[in-house]
Design an enzyme around this catalytic site. Structure first.
Site, PDB file in Angstrom:
ATOM      1  N   CYS A 405       7.235  12.518  10.060  1.00 57.37           N
ATOM      2  CA  CYS A 405       6.556  13.739   9.638  1.00 57.37           C
ATOM      3  C   CYS A 405       5.661  14.266  10.762  1.00 57.37           C
ATOM      4  O   CYS A 405       6.172  14.772  11.748  1.00 57.37           O
ATOM      5  CB  CYS A 405       5.829  13.532   8.323  1.00 57.37           C
ATOM      6  SG  CYS A 405       5.651  15.094   7.436  1.00 57.37           S
ATOM      7  N   HIS A 531       9.903  11.633   4.896  1.00 51.21           N
ATOM      8  CA  HIS A 531       9.305  10.296   4.879  1.00 51.21           C
ATOM      9  C   HIS A 531      10.327   9.279   4.355  1.00 51.21           C
ATOM     10  O   HIS A 531      10.378   9.041   3.145  1.00 51.21           O
ATOM     11  CB  HIS A 531       8.097  10.272   3.942  1.00 51.21           C
ATOM     12  CG  HIS A 531       6.935  11.079   4.421  1.00 51.21           C
ATOM     13  ND1 HIS A 531       5.857  10.517   5.054  1.00 51.21           N
ATOM     14  CD2 HIS A 531       6.683  12.407   4.355  1.00 51.21           C
ATOM     15  CE1 HIS A 531       4.979  11.462   5.360  1.00 51.21           C
ATOM     16  NE2 HIS A 531       5.458  12.623   4.939  1.00 51.21           N
ATOM     17  N   GLU A 533      10.180   6.224   4.449  1.00 54.04           N
ATOM     18  CA  GLU A 533       9.504   5.017   3.940  1.00 54.04           C
ATOM     19  C   GLU A 533       9.358   5.005   2.423  1.00 54.04           C
ATOM     20  O   GLU A 533       9.186   3.946   1.830  1.00 54.04           O
ATOM     21  CB  GLU A 533       8.135   4.837   4.616  1.00 54.04           C
ATOM     22  CG  GLU A 533       7.031   5.823   4.211  1.00 54.04           C
ATOM     23  CD  GLU A 533       7.023   7.114   5.022  1.00 54.04           C
ATOM     24  OE1 GLU A 533       8.068   7.461   5.610  1.00 54.04           O
ATOM     25  OE2 GLU A 533       5.970   7.795   5.057  1.00 54.04           O
TER      26      GLU A 533
HETATM   27  N1  GLN Z   1       0.408  17.881   8.828  1.00 55.40           N
HETATM   28  C1  GLN Z   1       1.820  18.042   8.940  1.00 55.40           C
HETATM   29  C2  GLN Z   1       2.337  19.123   8.010  1.00 55.40           C
HETATM   30  O1  GLN Z   1       1.720  19.477   7.061  1.00 55.40           O
HETATM   31  C3  GLN Z   1       2.544  16.733   8.701  1.00 55.40           C
HETATM   32  C4  GLN Z   1       2.305  16.137   7.342  1.00 55.40           C
HETATM   33  C5  GLN Z   1       2.667  14.686   7.237  1.00 55.40           C
HETATM   34  O2  GLN Z   1       2.695  13.959   8.231  1.00 55.40           O
HETATM   35  N2  GLN Z   1       2.917  14.203   6.035  1.00 55.40           N
HETATM   36  O3  GLN Z   1       3.404  19.635   8.245  1.00 55.40           O
END
Ligand code: GLN
Length: 555
Positions: A405, A531, A533
């Site tokens: 992410c 994600h 995970e």
């Molecule tokens: N801050 C980033 C976004 O909003 C990544 C978010 C995250 O790592 N879950 O796109």
């Protein structure tokens, strides 16, 4: 007719109620029952999505897009069953539902009170899973510790349900038995008090699970049984284990599931085998060789990246390795050197050495000592330069690197700055004025003013590029993964990235959003906007984590 199991905790917090709830789920599932596990958190936030990870650790995300407590991650990892928004409740959500009903006029002029309106709402949300979703067992974990003011409505709801459901509801209460070194004694008094506290709410716990660092003998268990009005077979001990995944087996050995079934009048029958689970544990015990993974993030807290560390741990086990995870603070990393080259020179390209971290080496030296690097998710400006630095180190030294992410976004920014030569490249999240917004706000996010629950959340499909590394890893071309973000790769730059060697190999079939980037010329350099995970379980480790660990071993 569904059966209900309530899991409560007394004496102190952090006893591992979530692990016990997940273990009960696992054991009943192994007996062929259809189970689900639900968590009530007694705080006023609608969900933990707006919480700093320092408050309650990682925010877990369900496939249907609910931001939840990290215990739901344990439920899924133990049972392999997906949870939904009905599995996670907070006091805030309960009150909001009641207040919305009041505004609609649903209560027909009544005075709205904690009892019965809030308690009825709680009961309804517990029974919903049983009545409407047809589970054989609904396991409900109540967050917090007995005696907290916030828990009172939940305990009243449990009292009422136990009264209404009779044998079909049991309460499993977790307590702590401390060992007093000076007296060389294990102390049961806190447990007695905790049960007394439960009784003051009108709830007699049916089963006690005693958390302890030392083995409790039968004499002590008998004492607890006698003082707390429970059968001896219902006093179970949960000693510290080398791994949380040993807990279900330990609980089965002591007959926790059988005790629950007997209490509910269900024939117990044979004890199920737990074959694949035990094979996983066996592999874990046999794995001695280590693989070193550096987690580059800004939250120096074990629970902040829980699902990532568990996914790494599952994957390491199946690769016959023990994972040694070292947290590398991205702010410290960035503060050590303003320029990457400066860091690199200072370190003299440190070869992996044992215990670099314990010998007070710099964060950069610790980074260099890893077999693989994970660049963690996150929000906001703080610590991002350290993540970019880690990405650069991994790319230029061909160290296996997994960006998740925000981690993926940092890989993209690093590539833009140092390969495409766009020195000011950034994400709009960090720099609204950046001339090179390689990461930009998603169209659908532009007019959102409310922060809670409005990100791109939950499972979305992703099409993989045939022939790409990731398509080989997954073994098919369509996958579904969970998201939690507002920003995205800016497709206007895609052609430049691809020309220079960073490829988009996964995209959303409907919106064309870039979901995966990889540099195929490197050993393992993959970033995912989603994600992965959240989907790794004990019996089904995630393919990306499996392959990442494999690459770090081959390194
Ligand atoms: N801050 C980033 C976004 O909003 C990544 C978010 C995250 O790592 N879950 O796109």
């Amino acid at each position: 007719m569904s059966k209900y199991i309530f899991v409560t905790g007394g004496v102190v917090s952090s006893l591992g109620k979530g692990i016990i709830a997940a273990s009960i789920g696992k054991l009943l599932q192994a007996r062929g029952f259809k189970i689900t596990i639900q968590k009530f958190d007694p705080y006023i936030n609608i969900d933990p999505g707006t919480l700093n990870p320092y408050e309650h650790g990682e925010c877990y995300v369900t496939a249907d897009g609910m931001e939840t407590d990290l215990d739901l991650g344990h439920y899924e990892r133990f049972t392999g069953i997906q949870t939904t928004r009905a599995n996670s409740m907070t006091t805030g959500r309960i009150y909001k539902a009641v207040i919305d009903k009041e505004r609609r006029g649903d209560y027909l002029g009544k005075t709205i009170q904690v009892v019965p309106h809030i308690t009825d709402e709680i009961k309804e949300r517990i029974r919903f899973l049983g009545d409407q979703q047809g589970f054989d067992f609904v396991i409900t974990e109540i967050g917090g510790t007995i005696g907290d003011i916030e828990s009172a409505p939940y305990l009243e709801a449990i009292r009422q349900l136990k009264w209404e459901l009779g044998k079909d509801a049991v309460c499993v209460h977790l307590t702590y038995v401390p060992y007093l070194k000076a007296a060389s004694e294990l102390k049961t008094k806190p447990t007695q008090h905790s049960v007394k506290e439960m009784l003051s709410y009108g709830i007699q716990p049916d089963i006690l699970v005693l958390r302890t660092e030392k083995h409790l003998d039968d004499h002590l268990r008998m004492k607890v049984a006698g003082f707390c009005n429970v059968d001896l077979e219902c006093v179970i001990q949960s000693e510290d284990m080398p791994s949380i995944y040993e807990v279900p087996v330990n609980m089965q050995r002591q007959g926790l599931d059988a005790a629950i079934m007997r209490k509910m009048g269900i024939p117990v029958g044979e004890t199920p085998e737990l074959g694949p689970w035990n094979r996983f544990l066996q592999l874990r015990r046999e794995s001695v060789e280590e693989v070193r993974i550096g987690l580059v993030g800004k939250y120096d807290l074990q629970d902040a990246y829980k699902s990532i560390s568990e996914s790494l741990s599952h994957a390491a086990t199946y690769n016959h390795r023990k994972v040694r995870i070292t947290f590398i603070n991205s702010e410290t990393l960035a503060s050590e050197c303003s320029e990457y080259s400066e860091c690199d020179e200072k370190s003299g390209h440190t070869e992996p050495t044992d215990d670099a971290e314990r010998n007070g080496k710099s964060a950069f030296a610790v980074l260099c000592a890893q077999d693989g690097i994970v660049i963690c998710p996150g929000f906001g400006q703080r610590g991002i330069e350290g993540k970019i630095l880690a990405a650069q180190y991994a790319r230029t030294h061909d160290v296996p690197c997994f960006g998740i992410c925000l981690g993926m976004q940092m890989m993209v920014i690093e590539f833009a700055r140092n390969v495409l030569g766009l020195k000011d490249a950034n994400s709009r999240e960090m720099d609204a004025q950046t001339p090179h917004n390689v990461i930009d706000i998603m169209e659908s996010q532009k007019n959102i003013s409310q922060m809670g629950g409005t990100m791109r959340l939950g499972a979305y499909d992703c099409d993989l590029t045939p022939g790409s590394r990731v398509s080989g890893i997954y073994g098919h071309l369509q996958v579904s993964e969970r998201h939690r973000h507002r920003y995205e790769f800016n497709n206007l730059y895609l052609a430049d990235f691809e020309l220079k060697g960073m490829k988009c190999t996964g995209r959303n079939p409907e919106t064309d959003l870039v979901e995966i980037v990889e540099i195929p010329d490197l050993r393992w350099y993959i970033g995912t906007q989603f994600h992965p995970e959240y989907q790794s379980t004990v019996l089904h480790p995630h393919p990306l984590f499996m392959d990442f660990i494999k690459a770090t071993i081959n390194k």
